[in-house]
Design an enzyme around this catalytic site. Structure first.
Site, PDB file in Angstrom:
ATOM      1  CG  HIS A 154      -1.791  -1.148   1.373  1.00  0.00           C
ATOM      2  ND1 HIS A 154      -2.680  -1.825   0.480  1.00  0.00           N
ATOM      3  CD2 HIS A 154      -1.621  -2.203   2.629  1.00  0.00           C
ATOM      4  CE1 HIS A 154      -2.944  -2.787   0.960  1.00  0.00           C
ATOM      5  NE2 HIS A 154      -2.372  -3.152   2.134  1.00  0.00           N
ATOM      6  CG  HIS A 187       3.105   5.462   5.672  1.00  0.00           C
ATOM      7  ND1 HIS A 187       2.805   5.263   7.285  1.00  0.00           N
ATOM      8  CD2 HIS A 187       1.883   5.993   5.396  1.00  0.00           C
ATOM      9  CE1 HIS A 187       1.378   5.979   7.250  1.00  0.00           C
ATOM     10  NE2 HIS A 187       0.685   6.096   6.305  1.00  0.00           N
ATOM     11  CG  HIS A 247      -0.782   8.366   2.163  1.00  0.00           C
ATOM     12  ND1 HIS A 247      -1.399   7.074   1.969  1.00  0.00           N
ATOM     13  CD2 HIS A 247      -0.297   8.476   3.317  1.00  0.00           C
ATOM     14  CE1 HIS A 247      -1.550   6.720   3.231  1.00  0.00           C
ATOM     15  NE2 HIS A 247      -0.874   7.330   4.022  1.00  0.00           N
ATOM     16  CD  GLU A 265      -3.832   9.243   3.054  1.00  0.00           C
ATOM     17  OE1 GLU A 265      -3.591   9.013   4.180  1.00  0.00           O
ATOM     18  OE2 GLU A 265      -4.584   8.279   2.531  1.00  0.00           O
ATOM     19  CG  HIS A 317       0.398  10.056   7.107  1.00  0.00           C
ATOM     20  ND1 HIS A 317      -0.441   9.328   6.486  1.00  0.00           N
ATOM     21  CD2 HIS A 317       0.342  11.356   6.926  1.00  0.00           C
ATOM     22  CE1 HIS A 317      -1.326   9.982   5.969  1.00  0.00           C
ATOM     23  NE2 HIS A 317      -0.949  11.286   6.095  1.00  0.00           N
ATOM     24  CB  THR A 332      -5.897   7.590   5.875  1.00  0.00           C
ATOM     25  OG1 THR A 332      -4.512   7.161   5.463  1.00  0.00           O
ATOM     26  CG2 THR A 332      -5.810   8.926   6.660  1.00  0.00           C
ATOM     27  CB  THR A 333      -4.992   2.359   4.887  1.00  0.00           C
ATOM     28  OG1 THR A 333      -4.399   1.897   6.008  1.00  0.00           O
ATOM     29  CG2 THR A 333      -4.381   3.526   4.120  1.00  0.00           C
TER      30      THR A 333
HETATM   31  C1  LIG Z   1      -4.245  -3.194  15.280  1.00  0.00           C
HETATM   32  O1  LIG Z   1      -4.283  -2.203  14.149  1.00  0.00           O
HETATM   33  C2  LIG Z   1      -3.143  -2.252  13.467  1.00  0.00           C
HETATM   34  C3  LIG Z   1      -1.935  -3.216  13.498  1.00  0.00           C
HETATM   35  C4  LIG Z   1      -1.030  -2.886  12.542  1.00  0.00           C
HETATM   36  C5  LIG Z   1      -0.828  -1.842  11.636  1.00  0.00           C
HETATM   37  C6  LIG Z   1      -1.925  -0.905  11.604  1.00  0.00           C
HETATM   38  N1  LIG Z   1      -2.192   0.015  10.773  1.00  0.00           N
HETATM   39  C7  LIG Z   1      -2.566  -0.096   9.695  1.00  0.00           C
HETATM   40  C8  LIG Z   1      -2.974   1.091   8.897  1.00  0.00           C
HETATM   41  C9  LIG Z   1      -2.327   2.192   9.198  1.00  0.00           C
HETATM   42  C10 LIG Z   1      -2.747   3.540   8.602  1.00  0.00           C
HETATM   43  C11 LIG Z   1      -2.252   4.912   8.923  1.00  0.00           C
HETATM   44  S1  LIG Z   1      -2.193   6.150   8.452  1.00  0.00           S
HETATM   45  N2  LIG Z   1      -2.163   6.443   6.799  1.00  0.00           N
HETATM   46  O2  LIG Z   1      -3.663   6.833   8.874  1.00  0.00           O
HETATM   47  O3  LIG Z   1      -0.843   7.036   9.037  1.00  0.00           O
HETATM   48  S2  LIG Z   1      -1.022   4.325  10.408  1.00  0.00           S
HETATM   49  C12 LIG Z   1      -1.489   2.577  10.151  1.00  0.00           C
HETATM   50  S3  LIG Z   1      -1.171   1.171  11.067  1.00  0.00           S
HETATM   51  O4  LIG Z   1      -1.330   1.568  12.485  1.00  0.00           O
HETATM   52  O5  LIG Z   1       0.322   0.948  10.941  1.00  0.00           O
HETATM   53  C13 LIG Z   1      -3.024  -1.170  12.486  1.00  0.00           C
HETATM   54 ZN   LIG Z   2      -0.709   7.398   6.104  1.00  0.00          ZN
END
Ligand SMILES: COc1cccc(N2C=Cc3cc(S(N)(=O)=O)sc3S2(=O)=O)c1
Ligand SMILES: [Zn+2]
Length: 259
Positions: free
Chosen positions: A62, A92, A94, A104, A117, A197-198
């Protein structure tokens, strides 16, 4: 199955089918309106990254992710809207496609070329990142806008490593990188309560968006687009681009501005 992504068949408008929280009351990203209430009680955000170093860089299908050792309080953010220090876990990006923007969050309806982010978790209140990532005050994500302009002198370290993680599921050593070098000159910020946001779109994020963008060159951004959504073994070759979720309804939330 129909794993989520950013395509027509699995993109943001369809995420609610597997992740109903996509239609929740505190989803991210959002548009930041021109006028935001200034909150004089909001102190400065402090990023204590001095002893912070990275471990690896990876392609999770992603985005491209730089991972950190979060086993101690070496690299934390505190202050601003935060009640506790939050440990840096990963950062990471976007971004868009050739010539089109990919941030975003938007500001008064305007997008930036890309958005960085920096993901932190509250190790004071929660025993693991996974618990924190699903809890209301669990995460603090610092968002930094990237606009196209001059070469960013430190981003090269990251873009040069991208050929090593071209395909989904690849990971390689990436030691000694301190993200302090990616910060803009001013730490003025907007803050609001939102979500990942994902997927899984957990409503666990205190967002801290820095107002000032950093400049990166088109050439550097072009290297992001050499990454692939797909794995090396897959016959489909899908260029990693436009991996951003559009702004979501504010639903009455308050956005505050630091000085
Ligand atoms: C149990 O929940 C979990 C476990 C492991 C990883 C994640 N994640 C998934 C998506 C995600 C999207 C992010 S953003 N784009 O808003 O910064 S940060 C993030 S994450 O927390 O790494 C969640
Ligand atoms: Zn992000």
């Amino acid at each position: 199955g129909n794993h989520w992504g950013y395509g027509k068949e699995n993109g943001p408008d369809l995420w609610h089918t597997h992740y109903p929280v996509a239609q929740g009351s505190r989803q991210s990203p959002i548009d930041i309106p021109r006028q935001v209430s200034h909150d004089p009680s909001l102190g400065p955000i402090v990023l204590d990254y001095d002893h912070c170093t990275s471990i690896s860089i990876s392609n999770n299908g992603h985005s491209v992710v730089v991972n950190f050792d979060d086993t101690d309080e070496r690299s934390v953010i505190h202050g601003g809207p935060l009640e506790n220090p939050y440990r840096l876990k990963q950062f990471h990006f976007h971004w868009g496609g050739k010539g089109c923007d990919g941030s975003e969050h938007t500001v008064a309806g305007n997008s930036y070329a890309s958005e960085l982010h920096l993901v932190h978790w509250n190790a004071v209140k929660y025993t693991s990142f996974d618990h924190a990532a699903a809890a209301p005050e669990g995460l603090a994500v610092v968002g930094i806008f990237l606009e196209t302009g001059d070469d960013h002198r430190w981003l090269h370290t990251i873009t040069d490593a991208m050929y090593m993680v071209k395909y989904k599921g690849s990971i390689t050593d990436f030691k000694g990188f301190n993200p302090k070098c990616l910060l803009p000159s001013s730490l003025h910020y907007w803050t609001y309560l939102g979500s990942l946001t994902t997927p899984p779109l957990h409503e666990s994020v205190t967002w801290i968006l820095l107002k000032d963008p950093i400049a990166v060159s088109e050439k550097q951004l072009g290297k992001f687009r050499l990454l692939q959504f797909t794995g090396e073994e897959e016959d489909q070759r899908l260029r990693m681009e436009n991996n951003f979720r559009p702004p979501q309804p504010l639903k009455g939330r308050r956005i505050r501005s630091s000085n």
